[in-house]
Each structure stands twice: as C-alpha cells, then as structure tokens.
Design a protein around this motif. Sequence first.
Motif, mmCIF file in Angstrom:
data_model
loop_
_atom_site.group_PDB
_atom_site.id
_atom_site.type_symbol
_atom_site.label_atom_id
_atom_site.label_comp_id
_atom_site.label_asym_id
_atom_site.label_seq_id
_atom_site.Cartn_x
_atom_site.Cartn_y
_atom_site.Cartn_z
ATOM 1 N N GLY A 119 0.976 -1.403 0.189
ATOM 2 C CA GLY A 119 0.130 -0.097 0.423
ATOM 3 C C GLY A 119 0.879 1.503 0.032
ATOM 4 N N GLY A 120 1.922 0.705 -0.256
ATOM 5 C CA GLY A 120 2.629 2.304 -0.678
ATOM 6 C C GLY A 120 2.806 2.877 -1.688
ATOM 7 N N GLU A 121 3.065 4.884 -1.368
ATOM 8 C CA GLU A 121 2.681 5.083 -2.454
ATOM 9 C C GLU A 121 4.069 6.067 -2.122
ATOM 10 O OE1 GLU A 121 -0.012 7.900 -1.771
ATOM 11 O OE2 GLU A 121 -1.345 6.616 -1.576
ATOM 12 N N GLY A 122 4.190 6.867 -3.656
ATOM 13 C CA GLY A 122 5.089 7.629 -4.283
ATOM 14 C C GLY A 122 6.933 6.217 -4.414
ATOM 15 N N ARG A 171 7.160 2.948 -2.995
ATOM 16 C CA ARG A 171 6.680 2.077 -3.613
ATOM 17 C C ARG A 171 7.257 1.469 -4.577
ATOM 18 N NH1 ARG A 171 1.850 0.381 -4.117
ATOM 19 N NH2 ARG A 171 0.972 -0.191 -6.202
ATOM 20 N N TYR A 172 8.535 2.271 -5.217
ATOM 21 C CA TYR A 172 9.347 1.841 -6.387
ATOM 22 C C TYR A 172 10.518 0.806 -6.118
ATOM 23 C CZ TYR A 172 7.320 4.621 -9.564
ATOM 24 O OH TYR A 172 6.449 5.516 -10.706
ATOM 25 N N TYR A 211 0.120 -3.430 5.903
ATOM 26 C CA TYR A 211 -0.791 -4.251 4.818
ATOM 27 C C TYR A 211 -1.378 -5.733 5.072
ATOM 28 C CZ TYR A 211 2.294 -0.495 3.584
ATOM 29 O OH TYR A 211 2.442 1.510 3.213
#
Length: 182
Positions: free
Chosen positions: A110-113, A116-117, A180
Amino acid sequence: MSNNSQSDVEKKYNKWIVILSIFIPLAVAALFGVNLRRLGVDVQPLTFLPPIYATINGLTAVILIAALWAIKNKNIALHEKLMKTAILCSVLFLLMYIAYHMTSDSTRFGGEGMIRYVYYFILITHIILSVVVIPFVLITYVRALAKRFDRHKKIARITFPIWLYVAVTGVIVYFMISPYYV
C-alpha cells in the motif's frame, strides 16, 4: 577419494540438481496460484506464518554469515553443520511460504511514491534471485559432498552473496508489506 570417484558423485547428483532447479520454482509458482479457500476447502488461513518465515529468513542470513566466519577460521565441522542448517531453514521457509499462500489471500503493498518503487525493486530482485540461487546452492553443496573443495570454494563465492541477499531481502520485504496485512 580419487578425482574419478569425486566426479562420479557430482555426476550422480547433476540430474537431481537440474530437476530440483526446475521443479521447485515451477511448483512454487503453480501452488502460489492455488488458494484452497477459494476452491471451497474448509481451511483456516495461516496468517500467523509471515512473521515466522521472515524470522527464518533472518536466521538463514545469520547462519550464512556464521558459516563464512567458521570456514575462514578453518572450523570445517562447524561450517558444514551451519550450511546444512541454512539449507534446512530455506526448505522450512519455502514450505511455510507455500502453505501461507495456499490458505490466504495475497497482500497488496500500500505504499506510495518512491517507497513503492523501492519495494518493488527489492521484491522483484528477491524473487528472481531466489530462483537463481537454487542451482547454485545445490551445486555448491554437491561439490562439498564430492570433496571437490577447490570447485566448491569457487562457486561458493557466487552462491554466498546471492543467498545472503535473498535471505536479507526476504526480511526487508516482510517489514515493508507487514503494515498492509489484513
């Protein structure tokens, strides 16, 4: 043991190395897609397993480092015991990993930005190298069994960092995705 009988030991196991190096990743991929609950089997999700198999991954990394220390200090008996234990830990991890995924839904990260990569880079390299390391571990082990220590040492220099990376990144992946889990 003569070189011919040493080579015979390696030849004896070469077929098994090839079979296991192909079978294990294919079986894991096939079983990963099988969810017993979705097939109507009344089975409890084994949601308690991820922290256990992550711990086993961490333990494997520690054991690998201890085994390297043992061999550098010429403690061959300890090195051998530690390496057998590391293999056993990897097998236990694999069995628990399959059991978890056959009884539980996959968890999405669920991580963003940028994180996430980073997560997907670590996850993808972990998965690819976990497949690549199988024949390396088996070949390295068989060369030790055959007492072909010159050849064992040569391939161990490749096997060790790959296996260590897989063990350590397994723990990292767990910690990154654990918030998550449902």
